[in-house]
Design a protein around this motif. Structure first.
Motif, PDB file in Angstrom:
ATOM      1  N   SER A   1      -1.730   5.980   1.054  1.00 16.35           N
ATOM      2  CA  SER A   1      -3.294   5.971   1.068  1.00 16.35           C
ATOM      3  C   SER A   1      -3.785   7.452   1.652  1.00 16.35           C
ATOM      4  O   SER A   1      -3.179   8.190   2.631  1.00 16.35           O
ATOM      5  CB  SER A   1      -3.671   4.791   2.178  1.00 16.35           C
TER       6      SER A   1
ATOM      7  N   VAL B   1       0.720  -1.122   0.219  1.00 14.93           N
ATOM      8  CA  VAL B   1      -0.205   0.104  -0.067  1.00 14.93           C
ATOM      9  C   VAL B   1       0.964   1.147   0.199  1.00 14.93           C
ATOM     10  O   VAL B   1       1.798   1.412   0.782  1.00 14.93           O
ATOM     11  CB  VAL B   1      -0.910  -0.084   1.271  1.00 14.93           C
TER      12      VAL B   1
ATOM     13  N   THR C   1      -6.134   4.658  -2.566  1.00 16.83           N
ATOM     14  CA  THR C   1      -4.697   4.155  -2.287  1.00 16.83           C
ATOM     15  C   THR C   1      -4.233   3.639  -3.423  1.00 16.83           C
ATOM     16  O   THR C   1      -4.884   3.156  -4.417  1.00 16.83           O
ATOM     17  CB  THR C   1      -4.655   3.450  -1.005  1.00 16.83           C
TER      18      THR C   1
ATOM     19  N   ASN D   1      -9.796  -2.539  -0.703  1.00 15.00           N
ATOM     20  CA  ASN D   1      -9.198  -1.513  -0.028  1.00 15.00           C
ATOM     21  C   ASN D   1     -10.286  -1.122   1.164  1.00 15.00           C
ATOM     22  O   ASN D   1     -11.287  -0.532   0.850  1.00 15.00           O
ATOM     23  CB  ASN D   1      -9.014  -0.439  -0.985  1.00 15.00           C
TER      24      ASN D   1
END
Length: 400
Positions: free
Chosen positions: A58, A55, A111, A105
């Protein structure tokens, strides 16, 4: 799952660079990613893939869940993150039927997501063989056991074509299709015939680099593995070879000459193929080969303990059992590393449900599949076999 195969890391999703979606993955939304048939992962026979999931940047705190495409989303997360954080985690996930995984997500904002493939696990084999023994067909609901009552009155439903009737190897039947290796009279090379097992209608044929299929046929991983002997007439150097045919493309994908003389039974488990080859001036030496089933490359060789020690094989759950009739040894089936040695000259083995069963004319014995924590293990128990009143059958009686 079966054995693990690592691959050089390959990125299959990067929303920053347009590899996949070209924008942030929205909050409370998911994105599918194809993971089989690319990055070194086979298109079929895959139990799970190993992914590095990242990730990046974000917009809000949240979590990420990875799961098979079109499957229910689990209630657990694989990755937790805060707003603006970049964080990665290693994930093992079973793909959906279409070879894709979904990334959900769970944050309140978008993100960027990155996915790199690191490896895969092959599915445990449910395979068929023309040789019986460890290559029997498992859990096939369409099969009917042959007993004196069911075989009475059986008549041939169809006769095969010339290729099949000139075969020296028995066929294998999988999911209603009969796979028959053979040779067309007058042709230098052989072939594999696929026929409807109910009607005998030819579905397709594939040419193979062998003019004498004779050492059995094993079907696994959507491929057919054939043991052959080349006479040297129009097909190269004489000797024992093994061949793999893709059952989807109907083409030979590899062949490997592995012996000057014969090849024994073929066992395919955990992405590996195992066979014993015969050598020596008088055929007195035996060597077991561990061969990569996808490429045909020989990964390792395990020679017999002495001359005239024929080897019988069994394999499952990441283990390869080799018996010489004097003793048996258990190896890691991916590397050929010796794990432990069993006491006793049992010659035929079955591995199932955490147990290793060995039997011979002397009786039936059981060992724990993982051994006993020592280099040499005695059986946990032994039962003798005694002929019952009905000569064709045997009764298993408890005893030492």
């Amino acid at each position: 799952p079966g054995g693990y195969t690592p691959v050089s890391p390959v990125r299959v999703l990067d929303t920053r660079a347009g590899l996949g979606p070209t924008a942030l993955v929205a909050g409370r939304a998911s994105v599918p990613v194809a993971v089989t048939g690319r990055a070194g992962v086979p298109t079929s026979g895959v139990a799970a893939v190993v992914l590095t999931v990242t990730v990046v940047g974000s917009r809000a705190a949240g979590f990420l869940s990875v799961y098979g495409h079109s499957l229910p989303r689990p209630a657990t997360s694989n990755l937790n993150f805060t707003a603006g954080q970049s964080v990665a985690n290693l994930v093992v996930v079973t793909p959906g039927a279409d070879g894709k995984v979904d990334l959900f997500n769970g944050a309140g904002g978008g993100t960027n997501l990155l996915v790199d493939v690191a490896g895969y696990y092959v599915a445990p084999d449910q395979y068929a063989s023309s040789q019986g023994g460890p290559g029997r067909t498992f859990d096939n609901p369409s099969e009917t056991a042959l007993t004196p009552s069911t075989v009475a009155g059986l008549r041939p439903a169809w006769n095969a074509n010339q290729m099949a009737t000139n075969s020296l190897a028995s066929p294998a039947i999988v999911d209603g299709i009969a796979y028959i290796p053979g040779n067309d009279p007058g042709h230098a090379s052989g072939g594999l015939l696929a026929a409807d097992a109910h009607t005998g209608q030819t579905l397709w044929t594939a040419s193979i680099d062998c003019n004498m299929p004779k050492y059995g046929l094993t079907v696994s991983m959507e491929m057919a593995f054939i043991g052959c002997y080349n006479t040297g007439t129009g097909t190269g150097v004489p000797g024992g070879i093994v061949i793999a045919v893709d059952l989807r493309s109907h083409k030979q994908v590899w062949s490997r000459r592995i012996a000057a003389m014969g090849v024994s039974e073929l066992i395919v488990v955990d992405g590996m193929m195992f066979t014993t080859v015969v050598g020596g001036p008088e055929g007195e030496t035996f060597t077991t080969l561990g061969i990569d089933a996808y490429t045909g490359q020989v990964r390792y060789q395990i020679p017999a303990g002495g001359p005239d020690q024929a080897q019988t094989l069994g394999a499952k759950d990441g283990q390869l059992v080799i018996s010489s009739g004097i003793s048996f040894k258990v190896y890691n089936d991916a590397t050929g590393a010796l794990l432990w040695t069993g006491v006793g000259g049992w010659s035929v083995f079955t591995i199932d449900a955490g147990h290793l069963f060995g039997w011979s004319t002397r009786g039936l014995s059981e060992w724990s599949e993982g051994g006993c924590g020592k280099a040499t293990c005695a059986p946990n128990w032994t039962a003798t076999l005694k002929v019952a009143n009905d000569p064709p059958s045997c009764a298993l009686l408890p005893g030492g």
